[in-house]
Design an enzyme around this catalytic site. Sequence first.
Site, PDB file in Angstrom:
ATOM      1  N   ARG A  96      10.269   3.916  10.659  1.00 21.62           N
ATOM      2  CA  ARG A  96       9.578   5.187  10.890  1.00 21.62           C
ATOM      3  C   ARG A  96       9.626   5.569  12.367  1.00 21.62           C
ATOM      4  O   ARG A  96       9.729   6.749  12.706  1.00 21.62           O
ATOM      5  CB  ARG A  96       8.132   5.081  10.399  1.00 21.62           C
ATOM      6  N   ASP A 156      -0.413   3.030   1.767  1.00 21.45           N
ATOM      7  CA  ASP A 156      -0.212   1.580   1.812  1.00 21.45           C
ATOM      8  C   ASP A 156      -1.355   0.849   1.109  1.00 21.45           C
ATOM      9  O   ASP A 156      -1.137  -0.148   0.409  1.00 21.45           O
ATOM     10  CB  ASP A 156      -0.107   1.112   3.266  1.00 21.45           C
ATOM     11  N   ARG A 159      -0.790   1.034  -2.538  1.00 19.00           N
ATOM     12  CA  ARG A 159       0.224   0.060  -2.952  1.00 19.00           C
ATOM     13  C   ARG A 159      -0.383  -1.341  -3.047  1.00 19.00           C
ATOM     14  O   ARG A 159      -0.081  -2.098  -3.978  1.00 19.00           O
ATOM     15  CB  ARG A 159       1.378   0.065  -1.953  1.00 19.00           C
ATOM     16  N   HIS A 183       0.612   3.035  10.228  1.00 20.66           N
ATOM     17  CA  HIS A 183       1.428   3.212   9.026  1.00 20.66           C
ATOM     18  C   HIS A 183       2.863   2.881   9.423  1.00 20.66           C
ATOM     19  O   HIS A 183       3.622   3.739   9.857  1.00 20.66           O
ATOM     20  CB  HIS A 183       1.321   4.647   8.515  1.00 20.66           C
TER      21      HIS A 183
END
Length: 257
Positions: A96, A156, A159, A183
């Site tokens: 990212r 997240d 998840r 993140h």
Amino acid sequence: MLFREESMAPGRKVAVVGSAGNVGASVVFSLVNTTYPADIMMVDVNERLVRGQAMDLADAAWPTGHRVRTADLKEAGQADLIIITAGARQQPGESRDDLLDRNYEILRSILNGLKPVNPNAVILMISNPVDVLTGIAQNITGLPKSQVFGSGTLLDSGRLRNYLAKLINVRQTSIHCHVLGEHGDSQFVGWSSARIGGVKLDQFPEMQTIDKTKIEHDIARTAYDIIEAKGATYYGVGVCGAILATSVLQNQHDIRS
């Protein structure tokens, strides 16, 4: 019986910038499936594609009373909630953080195009790297920090809860365990505060033999696996964007990671 259009139009205005793309369109689709009607403005540099997306999503919006239409950046700047999803796509093997240079220029152009920004607007950043870009957005707009925030580690955490739900055989929403920090690759799990129904997560027998470090690694790498398989992630973050948008629009006082 006939009604004037303005008498039926929802009052709160939501602008989704970058909504011709997968992430932006998924945010809008998730929003139109919520029960709080809003005037949703779809904004994108690809005017032809965003017009088609808006027409298609308007067809999905009638059961819940949302209005879906296209708009330009100037009008979007006056929205109550501005959701920014525009940016370069993360490529397989790319982190990212690798997106920062490209997406900084895109974000700066968007924010300048939004000006003058509604001083009461809330900006929700979803583009990556989300934490850095959120700080940049706050600096450029000059809005109070309480009005500019990112989607953070909500996806997240979802998840993680999916993983733990399968392991312990309990519903995801009954699990209070958060992914914290950035993140990105440096994120971590707040194991010490994790609870299920008030009981410490570590007290469950299923937790005694698991490798927590591996779980943290696998959760952080989930996006890479999805990108490798299908090219992009968008449904999960689309739902998270709608959850956060609803929290803002309804002032729900939620706690989110």
